[in-house]
Design a protein around this motif. Structure first.
Motif: not given
Length: 174
Positions: A50-52, A57-59
């Protein structure tokens, strides 16, 4: 257990769900170590799919140089993370052992003590079911063999073949 929960009624699809269950297991913090198995092995937290696909913020703040610096820092501290996880796991094991041993009542017999022997299923009276006697005989401890093992003899002095564990014996109090 997780695979069983995930499947529910669809028992034939277990092979398709194994990767999902493994991913879930490896990216979930375990109470025994306080870390995820992924972090203990690779030194960093896994980036979930999901983050990709969704901007986070991290991505968004990911650059190759900041990533390399963060990775170098993580690799420097991985041994400390592993040692802390190992210590937490040992502390939890000691706590569990202490709680278990708190309820254990140690027993030991001396030669000459009178004991009852737990009735094994094969020696129980067939017609009595669960009301059959759980303990049989009155025996005398013949020899203490050590490590909780004993040889028994009848009250007339004839030795009973075999050895008996302390968990199968109970002190007879008259």
């Amino acid at each position: 257990m997780a695979l069983k929960k995930k499947l529910g009624e669809a028992k034939g699809q277990w092979a398709d769900l194994v990767p999902e269950v493994l991913w879930s297991y490896n990216t979930t913090i375990h109470s025994a170590t306080g870390e995820t198995p992924f972090k203990i092995v690779y030194g960093t937290e896994a980036m979930i799919p999901v983050e990709i696909t969704t901007p986070t913020i991290r991505a968004e703040h990911h650059t190759q140089t900041s990533n390399n610096q963060a990775r170098a820092t993580e690799l420097d501290t991985i041994e400390e993370v592993r040692n802390n996880a190992s210590l937490k796991q040992k502390a939890l094991q000691q706590l569990t052992q202490r709680q278990y041993n708190k309820n254990v009542i140690p027993r030991a017999f001396q030669a000459g003590d009178l004991v009852l022997r737990k009735t094994e299923e094969a020696r129980r009276t067939q017609g009595h079911g669960k009301l059959a006697a759980a303990w049989d005989g009155l025996y005398r401890v013949d020899k203490v063999l050590g490590m909780g093992a004993y040889t028994l003899q009848t009250l007339r002095g004839s030795t009973i073949p075999g050895t008996w564990n302390v968990s199968s014996l109970k002190l007879y109090i008259s």
